[in-house]
Design a protein around this motif. Structure first.
Motif, PDB file in Angstrom:
ATOM      1  N   TYR A   1       1.408   4.978  -9.822  1.00 44.37           N
ATOM      2  CA  TYR A   1      -0.745   4.831  -9.567  1.00 44.37           C
ATOM      3  C   TYR A   1      -1.253   4.057 -10.967  1.00 44.37           C
ATOM      4  O   TYR A   1      -0.469   3.688 -11.801  1.00 44.37           O
TER       5      TYR A   1
ATOM      6  N   THR B   1      -5.070   5.048  -8.294  1.00 43.70           N
ATOM      7  CA  THR B   1      -4.811   4.729  -6.572  1.00 43.70           C
ATOM      8  C   THR B   1      -2.800   4.407  -6.646  1.00 43.70           C
ATOM      9  O   THR B   1      -2.690   4.145  -7.673  1.00 43.70           O
TER      10      THR B   1
ATOM     11  N   GLU C   1     -11.227  -0.209  -9.449  1.00 42.22           N
ATOM     12  CA  GLU C   1     -10.499   1.523  -9.254  1.00 42.22           C
ATOM     13  C   GLU C   1     -11.263   2.784 -10.494  1.00 42.22           C
ATOM     14  O   GLU C   1     -10.363   2.845 -11.080  1.00 42.22           O
TER      15      GLU C   1
ATOM     16  N   LEU D   1      -2.676  -3.953  -6.758  1.00 40.84           N
ATOM     17  CA  LEU D   1      -4.178  -4.424  -5.837  1.00 40.84           C
ATOM     18  C   LEU D   1      -4.299  -5.229  -4.925  1.00 40.84           C
ATOM     19  O   LEU D   1      -4.595  -6.139  -6.175  1.00 40.84           O
TER      20      LEU D   1
ATOM     21  N   GLU E   1     -10.591   5.773 -10.070  1.00 41.85           N
ATOM     22  CA  GLU E   1      -9.373   6.993  -9.704  1.00 41.85           C
ATOM     23  C   GLU E   1      -7.799   6.685  -9.393  1.00 41.85           C
ATOM     24  O   GLU E   1      -7.654   5.220  -9.015  1.00 41.85           O
TER      25      GLU E   1
ATOM     26  N   TRP F   1      -5.293   2.545 -11.861  1.00 46.82           N
ATOM     27  CA  TRP F   1      -7.023   2.360 -11.947  1.00 46.82           C
ATOM     28  C   TRP F   1      -7.875   1.880 -13.104  1.00 46.82           C
ATOM     29  O   TRP F   1      -6.522   1.192 -14.065  1.00 46.82           O
TER      30      TRP F   1
END
Length: 131
Positions: A40, A65, A61, A52, A63, A42
């Motif tokens: 994850y 991701t 981001e 990403l 939260e 963020w």
């Protein structure tokens, strides 16, 4: 913590998708490995440091991701992550090493970058951690 405000005290991640077993931070972003090996990210995604799409000065981001295992890591979970100022290096369960984010003047995300060739090690050894 996923936004542009300074914090003077620790703050829990309210929407953590699962128990995290390892957390690493870069200049303005974080990466965490979930108990099942999911990675994850963020925070800010200025040069692709989150892995990403949608890189820009304003991209972020708020939260955690998940990065898609099949798309980014050939279906493997992540066992270790290290973050620099604006880049990440990860080791997958099979020992492959991945890198993304700022790389000099070029920027990469895992989907556009092949894994690095593992170093030549004896068969009983493999990469397990990076720094």
């Amino acid at each position: 913590h996923g936004n542009n405000t300074d914090l003077l005290a620790p703050k829990a991640i309210a929407e953590a998708p699962q128990e995290m077993v390892f957390v690493e931070c870069g200049e303005a972003f974080c990466a965490a490995i979930g108990k099942d090996g999911t990675l994850y990210t963020w925070g800010k995604n200025k040069v692709g440091e989150l892995g990403l799409e949608g890189m820009s000065v304003f991209a972020q981001e708020s939260e955690p991701t998940a990065l898609e295992r099949d798309e980014c890591f050939k279906g493997k979970g992540i066992q270790h992550i290290a973050c620099g100022v604006q880049h990440c290096v990860a080791v997958a369960e099979d020992g492959r090493v991945y890198i993304w984010g700022a790389a000099g003047f070029s920027h990469h995300t895992p989907a556009r970058l092949n894994p690095l060739s593992p170093p030549s090690l004896p068969a009983e050894r493999r990469v397990v951690r990076v720094a």
